[in-house]
Design a protein around this motif. Structure first.
Motif, PDB file in Angstrom:
ATOM      1  N   GLY A 214       0.858  -1.180   0.000  1.00  0.00           N
ATOM      2  CA  GLY A 214       0.000   0.000   0.000  1.00  0.00           C
ATOM      3  C   GLY A 214       0.894   1.229   0.000  1.00  0.00           C
ATOM      4  N   SER A 215       0.338   2.389  -0.406  1.00  0.00           N
ATOM      5  CA  SER A 215       1.205   3.567  -0.377  1.00  0.00           C
ATOM      6  C   SER A 215       1.486   3.983   1.057  1.00  0.00           C
ATOM      7  CB  SER A 215       0.668   4.713  -1.234  1.00  0.00           C
ATOM      8  OG  SER A 215      -0.646   5.005  -0.924  1.00  0.00           O
ATOM      9  N   ASP A 216       0.702   3.510   2.022  1.00  0.00           N
ATOM     10  CA  ASP A 216       1.029   3.790   3.423  1.00  0.00           C
ATOM     11  C   ASP A 216       2.418   3.254   3.771  1.00  0.00           C
ATOM     12  OD1 ASP A 216      -1.338   5.089   3.923  1.00  0.00           O
ATOM     13  OD2 ASP A 216      -2.337   3.367   4.824  1.00  0.00           O
TER      14      ASP A 216
ATOM     15  N   LEU B 240       4.983   5.382   1.837  1.00  0.00           N
ATOM     16  CA  LEU B 240       5.150   6.710   2.446  1.00  0.00           C
ATOM     17  C   LEU B 240       5.905   6.621   3.776  1.00  0.00           C
ATOM     18  CD1 LEU B 240       1.589   8.123   1.649  1.00  0.00           C
ATOM     19  CD2 LEU B 240       3.740   9.044   0.762  1.00  0.00           C
TER      20      LEU B 240
ATOM     21  N   TYR C 215      -3.859  14.389   4.783  1.00  0.00           N
ATOM     22  CA  TYR C 215      -3.887  12.975   5.154  1.00  0.00           C
ATOM     23  C   TYR C 215      -3.362  12.843   6.585  1.00  0.00           C
ATOM     24  CZ  TYR C 215      -3.347   7.910   4.451  1.00  0.00           C
ATOM     25  OH  TYR C 215      -3.451   6.553   4.529  1.00  0.00           O
TER      26      TYR C 215
ATOM     27  N   PRO D  54      -0.591  15.703  -0.420  1.00  0.00           N
ATOM     28  CA  PRO D  54      -1.312  14.922  -1.416  1.00  0.00           C
ATOM     29  C   PRO D  54      -1.788  15.862  -2.524  1.00  0.00           C
ATOM     30  CG  PRO D  54      -2.338  14.751   0.778  1.00  0.00           C
ATOM     31  CD  PRO D  54      -1.438  15.946   0.775  1.00  0.00           C
TER      32      PRO D  54
ATOM     33  N   ALA E 283      -6.271  15.499   0.323  1.00  0.00           N
ATOM     34  CA  ALA E 283      -7.326  14.757   1.017  1.00  0.00           C
ATOM     35  C   ALA E 283      -7.359  15.272   2.449  1.00  0.00           C
ATOM     36  CB  ALA E 283      -6.997  13.267   1.003  1.00  0.00           C
TER      37      ALA E 283
ATOM     38  N   ASP F  41       1.968  13.006  -2.979  1.00  0.00           N
ATOM     39  CA  ASP F  41       1.171  11.806  -2.719  1.00  0.00           C
ATOM     40  C   ASP F  41      -0.055  11.836  -3.632  1.00  0.00           C
ATOM     41  OD1 ASP F  41      -0.534   9.879  -1.689  1.00  0.00           O
ATOM     42  OD2 ASP F  41      -0.453  10.594   0.383  1.00  0.00           O
TER      43      ASP F  41
ATOM     44  N   ALA G  95      -2.515   9.738  -4.484  1.00  0.00           N
ATOM     45  CA  ALA G  95      -3.448   8.618  -4.291  1.00  0.00           C
ATOM     46  C   ALA G  95      -4.693   8.735  -5.189  1.00  0.00           C
ATOM     47  CB  ALA G  95      -3.861   8.532  -2.820  1.00  0.00           C
ATOM     48  N   TYR G  96      -5.062   9.978  -5.546  1.00  0.00           N
ATOM     49  CA  TYR G  96      -6.321  10.193  -6.292  1.00  0.00           C
ATOM     50  C   TYR G  96      -6.112  10.790  -7.682  1.00  0.00           C
ATOM     51  CZ  TYR G  96      -8.054   9.413  -1.627  1.00  0.00           C
ATOM     52  OH  TYR G  96      -8.313   8.853  -0.404  1.00  0.00           O
TER      53      TYR G  96
ATOM     54  N   THR H 135      -1.055   4.667  -5.727  1.00  0.00           N
ATOM     55  CA  THR H 135      -1.579   3.449  -5.099  1.00  0.00           C
ATOM     56  C   THR H 135      -2.548   2.696  -6.005  1.00  0.00           C
ATOM     57  OG1 THR H 135      -2.872   2.625  -3.222  1.00  0.00           O
ATOM     58  CG2 THR H 135      -3.395   4.831  -3.962  1.00  0.00           C
TER      59      THR H 135
ATOM     60  N   SER I 162      -5.012   1.215  -4.533  1.00  0.00           N
ATOM     61  CA  SER I 162      -6.168   1.077  -3.634  1.00  0.00           C
ATOM     62  C   SER I 162      -7.419   1.780  -4.132  1.00  0.00           C
ATOM     63  CB  SER I 162      -5.828   1.630  -2.254  1.00  0.00           C
ATOM     64  OG  SER I 162      -4.818   0.861  -1.656  1.00  0.00           O
ATOM     65  N   LYS I 163      -7.266   2.895  -4.827  1.00  0.00           N
ATOM     66  CA  LYS I 163      -8.443   3.662  -5.221  1.00  0.00           C
ATOM     67  C   LYS I 163      -8.799   3.416  -6.687  1.00  0.00           C
ATOM     68  CE  LYS I 163      -7.557   5.630  -1.127  1.00  0.00           C
ATOM     69  NZ  LYS I 163      -6.376   6.135  -0.443  1.00  0.00           N
TER      70      LYS I 163
ATOM     71  N   ARG J 160      -3.265  -4.307  -0.957  1.00  0.00           N
ATOM     72  CA  ARG J 160      -2.172  -3.488  -0.417  1.00  0.00           C
ATOM     73  C   ARG J 160      -1.016  -3.336  -1.415  1.00  0.00           C
ATOM     74  NH1 ARG J 160      -3.848  -0.644   1.269  1.00  0.00           N
ATOM     75  NH2 ARG J 160      -2.448   0.113   2.869  1.00  0.00           N
ATOM     76  N   ILE J 161      -1.182  -2.484  -2.391  1.00  0.00           N
ATOM     77  CA  ILE J 161      -0.119  -2.219  -3.360  1.00  0.00           C
ATOM     78  C   ILE J 161       0.019  -0.710  -3.562  1.00  0.00           C
ATOM     79  CG2 ILE J 161       0.727  -2.610  -5.718  1.00  0.00           C
ATOM     80  CD1 ILE J 161      -1.152  -5.070  -5.840  1.00  0.00           C
TER      81      ILE J 161
HETATM   82  C1  LIG Z   1      -5.755   6.214   0.590  1.00  0.00           C
HETATM   83  C2  LIG Z   1      -4.582   7.129   0.739  1.00  0.00           C
HETATM   84  C3  LIG Z   1      -3.280   6.632   0.888  1.00  0.00           C
HETATM   85  C4  LIG Z   1      -2.914   5.230   1.155  1.00  0.00           C
HETATM   86  O1  LIG Z   1      -3.495   4.268   0.522  1.00  0.00           O
HETATM   87  P1  LIG Z   1      -2.949   2.777   0.501  1.00  0.00           P
HETATM   88  O2  LIG Z   1      -4.185   1.971   0.578  1.00  0.00           O
HETATM   89  O3  LIG Z   1      -2.048   2.564   1.689  1.00  0.00           O
HETATM   90  O4  LIG Z   1      -2.227   2.674  -0.773  1.00  0.00           O
HETATM   91  C5  LIG Z   1      -2.236   7.545   0.920  1.00  0.00           C
HETATM   92  N1  LIG Z   1      -2.449   8.861   0.828  1.00  0.00           N
HETATM   93  C6  LIG Z   1      -3.670   9.362   0.722  1.00  0.00           C
HETATM   94  C7  LIG Z   1      -3.838  10.825   0.639  1.00  0.00           C
HETATM   95  C8  LIG Z   1      -4.779   8.520   0.686  1.00  0.00           C
HETATM   96  O5  LIG Z   1      -5.997   9.023   0.614  1.00  0.00           O
END
Ligand SMILES: *Cc1c(COP(=O)(O)O)cnc(C)c1O
Length: 353
Positions: A84-86, A89, A110, A150, A154, A180, A182-183, A206, A208-209, A217-218
């Motif tokens: 995941g990007s978590d 990051l 975030y 981000p 977010a 970041d 993510a979106y 990521t 994830s979205k 989790r990538i």
């Molecule tokens: C959702 C999100 C992430 C992390 O998403 P992962 O599921 O860990 O890839 C990171 N940064 C922001 C701003 C997010 O909204």
């Protein structure tokens, strides 16, 4: 306090959105994609065998790294992947933010950033968004130990134009700047095109979205080979096998399916634009989201009340009782049908019909 407790690294953890156990809820609280992952992911899963699990996964995260690189026209040495990007990051904070000067990020952003900073004891300073919840590039001109934000931000959903992103990078060439994204696939321009021009820039994205794989989790970072090399050194000093074999296989299938990715993100964008009209008619205001969520506030009805009424009805959105945003709700864009049920309830609740 017991003597041994003095030696413990104490942290206040990040609070993720609720994952309700019931299946009949409308879940618009954690920005998940309402559509399933690509059918090619399902196909790879069908052919998956347990024999693969006997062995350690590829330590260099192949073939996923190659496929991500191919998708963006990069070399594999410019891509780093994580759980995941978590995870990506967190590794970035550990690797790149090692200054006595504070790392800068927005006050409304975030909420994992300050948690990582606290965990790794990195000094930080929040730079307030303006009254329209927008990032002001000038707020990032002062000396600092690194910059992260981000884009789109977010939970505001607001996109910073690429020129402003570049302006921030331009003014921060002595530190690492992390964007970041993510979106970004829901309608923004990525800063990726700047990684050749600025060696201190890292772009994080990521699956994830926009690729419907939050559960797998990538996440990944893209930058120049030197930065990616430093990230890998830290990763190999921590856990060589962060990505499991199945995530590598399914992620590879997901990024290969361009058509499905474009179709589903386009569909979410259409639903989002329709949701903007509906929210507007109901008396909500919001910034111009370029994400798969809207950050809304109602002219008369308090956000907390709406949040609770929705939850009672089995509709989950996200609410934070935090300074500046305690009268806002973050609503993930669901399917058209889910959004229709949300709006039907809101019309009734707010007494418009
Ligand atoms: C959702 C999100 C992430 C992390 O998403 P992962 O599921 O860990 O890839 C990171 N940064 C922001 C701003 C997010 O909204």
């Amino acid at each position: 306090m017991k003597a041994w407790e003095k030696n413990i690294r104490r942290v206040t953890p990040y609070t993720p959105g609720e994952q309700p156990r019931q299946s009949n809820v409308i879940k618009l609280n954690t920005n998940e994609n309402p559509y399933p992952p690509s059918p090619q992911v399902a196909e790879v899963l069908r052919q998956y065998t347990t024999d693969t699990m006997r062995k350690y996964p590829a330590v260099d995260a192949q073939p996923l790294v190659d496929e991500i690189a191919a998708f963006y026209g990069l070399e594999p040495q410019q891509v780093f992947v994580g759980v995941g990007s978590d995870d990506v990051l967190a590794m970035c904070f550990l690797t790149f933010f090692n200054s006595d000067r504070p790392v800068f990020f927005p006050d409304i952003t975030y909420s994992f950033y300050d948690v990582w900073a606290e965990l790794f004891r990195i000094p930080y300073e929040r730079r307030p968004l303006d009254e329209r919840f927008e990032i002001r590039a000038e707020d990032y001109y002062q000396e600092n130990g690194g910059v992260i934000f981000p884009n789109p931000n977010a939970p505001t959903g607001v996109l910073l134009p690429l020129e402003a992103v570049e302006d921030i990078i331009l003014h921060n060439q002595d530190v690492i700047v992390i964007v970041d994204e993510a979106y970004i696939d829901f309608g923004g321009t990525s800063a990726l095109e700047l990684i050749e021009k600025y060696e201190n820039l890292l772009v994080v994205q990521t699956f994830s979205k926009s690729r419907s794989l939050a559960g797998m989790r990538i996440g990944y970072a893209m930058g120049n080979k030197k930065l990616i090399g430093y990230l890998n050194d830290v990763k190999y000093s921590f856990n060589s096998y962060t990505m499991n074999e199945m995530a590598l296989a399914l992620g590879t299938a997901a990024i290969q399916d361009h058509t499905y990715f474009e179709e589903t993100t386009a569909k979410i964008i259409v639903t989002r634009e329709r949701a903007k009209e509906e929210f507007r008619k109901l008396g909500f205001t919001f910034g111009d989201s370029r994400t798969n969520f809207l950050f809304v506030t109602h002219r008369t009805c308090p956000a907390k009340e709406i949040f609770e009424a929705l939850k009672e009805k089995g509709i989950y959105v996200r609410y934070w009782n935090k300074p500046r945003i305690s009268n806002h709700l973050r609503v993930t864009i669901g399917t058209d049908e889910e959004m229709d049920r949300l709006f039907a309830f809101l019309r009734e609740y707010l007494g418009k019909e």
